[in-house]
Design an enzyme around this catalytic site. Structure first.
Site, PDB file in Angstrom:
ATOM      1  CD  GLU A 232      -1.935   2.103   1.686  1.00  0.00           C
ATOM      2  OE1 GLU A 232      -1.407   3.129   0.965  1.00  0.00           O
ATOM      3  OE2 GLU A 232      -2.182   2.554   2.894  1.00  0.00           O
ATOM      4  CB  CYS A 266      -2.849   6.508   2.336  1.00  0.00           C
ATOM      5  SG  CYS A 266      -1.341   6.257   3.289  1.00  0.00           S
TER       6      CYS A 266
END
Length: 485
Positions: A232, A266
């Site tokens: 990620e 994020c």
């Protein structure tokens, strides 16, 4: 012994010191975890579920203590830290309760050619999973890998961020109390050298969260041993506001997604594209909200490097022709950054193309939703997006066109609280999935098993194959697959 100093980012106060685990220490942790994995994987789903739920209860019972530790190490407000713990516990609960259903052995069809065979599919644990966690959500994000890896039957060696080592140590201690006697979850503290050692330790899979640049280094290290990896790698997430949107709700969501956790999310919001007929109205509402944000609403930048990134992006946006509606370059006062709202920023500016990871928002007008989709998809990232429109059907159609791993409609980060949904991105946002059934399978290896039920009517799987049998098979094959050609 080299040590790591954990500092409060708001005050620079020394919180604690931790060992920087070297390669030998990491190798030993993986070796011990591998032994524990044999016991853990052999327990079966019900026994693992009970132990995972015991760990869940230990975390929930100590949630205030853990949230205070998150607050101390990251600087985020206690309430935000507590919310993070609550979300992480929901995912742990789901993984524990659903692993058996998702990963259990199941029969599958054999097909006509293999009708003499019965077939089954089962998901087996890898063995030892190495998890390299981030600092921005030091419980929620790594537990998205840790919880699902454990539920799938693996042991885990967890390397928390060097900025939040205490959180990782706390989680491991809670595990040891809930599941004593077996080091199924091990924590190794340290810096980048410790993470590199974990990649080269012989772990069976690595789960990494961090920048795309560091992800490439992790992948290169793992490639030497063909160790699989799930990544990620951040985002430059866009919000699309349609002309028919509830503008108050959209403005509140943009402020939360852009400024919450000091913009260090994020999957938050960094870009907003608004249809031109409501652009000025929306910008006015968001401006009013942004100007009202108090200095203690979200805390400091967690790392000392990040304020300069924010300053550089804001300066670049203004030089390129954008305008500061709220704040500006002087909003950066390390370690704090006041909210910065930028408007009409050229799309080639760093403030639009690079991940800022700070409390800034870029708001740009678009002619229509097609242009909004095109600009949203122009990013090298593809983690998450959000759409605001009263027309759900149209919003769903737009969602399908977005090159992202997750989309929220009339909300931001809606998917984060749904444990059954997978999470992950494309492009520089990474690959692979955590959470949900896909997350359980991410930390499992599929094993196919067949067994012969009866003798084959047309036996072709032999060296002394009967030509007549092959001819019969050929005729049946053409009758089934070539008819109508």
């Amino acid at each position: 012994m080299a040590t790591l100093r954990s500092l409060n980012p708001a005050t620079a106060e020394l919180l604690a010191e931790y060992e920087i685990a070297d390669a030998k220490t990491v190798d030993e942790a993986v070796a011990e975890a591998r032994i524990a994995a044999g016991w853990w994987g052999g327990l079966g789903f019900p026994a693992r579920r009970d132990r995972l739920l015991a760990w869940k209860r230990a975390i929930a019972a100590g949630s205030d203590e853990l949230a205070n530790l998150i607050h101390d190490e990251t600087g985020k407000p206690f309430g935000d830290a507590l919310l993070e713990v609550m979300l992480a516990v929901e995912h742990l609960d789901w993984a524990a309760r659903n692993a058996g259903r998702v990963l259990r052995r199941r029969r599958v069809g054999s097909g006509l050619l293999a009708s003499d065979q019965a077939a089954a599919l089962e998901y087996r644990p890898f063995g030892v999973i190495g998890v390299i966690g981030p600092w921005n959500y030091p419980v929620y994000t790594p537990l998205g890998s840790v919880s699902y890896a454990l539920a799938a039957g693996n042991a885990v060696v967890f390397k928390p961020s060097e900025h939040t080592p205490g959180v990782g140590v706390w989680l491991a201690a809670a595990w040891a109390r809930a599941v004593p006697g077996h080091p199924v979850l091990r924590v190794v503290t340290g810096d980048g050298t410790t993470g590199a050692a974990l990649c080269e330790s012989g772990a069976d899979k690595i789960a990494f969260t961090g920048s795309a640049a560091t992800a490439r280094l992790v992948m290169a290290a793992c490639a030497r041993t063909l160790t699989p990896i799930v990544v990620e790698g951040g985002g430059k997430d866009a919000m699309i506001v349609a002309a028919d949107a509830d503008l108050d709700a959209a403005a509140r969501a943009a402020a939360f997604g852009g400024f919450g956790n000091a913009g260090q999310t994020c999957a938050g919001v960094e870009r907003v594209y608004v249809e031109r007929p409501v652009y000025q109205d929306f910008l006015g509402r968001l401006t009013e909200l942004t100007a009202q944000i108090k200095g203690d609403a979200y805390g400091p930048m967690t790392t000392p490097e990040q304020p300069e990134v924010v300053r550089r992006h804001v300066a670049d946006a203004l030089v390129a022709g954008g305008r500061a509606v709220v704040g500006g370059a002087d909003s950066v006062r390390e370690p704090f950054v006041r909210p910065v709202l930028l408007a009409e920023v050229p799309e080639e500016s760093a403030a639009v193309t690079e991940e800022t990871f700070g409390p800034t928002l870029v708001v740009n007008p678009v002619a229509d939703l097609d242009e909004a989709v095109r600009l949203a998809n122009a990013s090298k990232y593809g983690l998450a997006a959000s759409i605001f429109s009263r027309d759900r059907g149209r919003a769903l159609a737009i969602a399908r066109r977005l090159r992202t791993g997750a989309v929220s409609i009339n909300a931001v980060l809606g998917f984060a609280g749904v444990p059954s949904l997978p999470f992950g991105g494309v492009g520089d946002s990474g690959f692979g999935r955590i959470h949900g059934a896909d997350g359980l399978r991410e930390f499992s290896r599929a094993q196919s098993v067949t067994w012969r039920r009866f003798g084959a009517m047309i036996d072709l799987m032999r060296l002394d194959r009967d030509p007549a049998a092959l001819e019969r098979a050929r005729r049946l094959f053409r009758l089934r697959h070539a008819r109508g050609a």
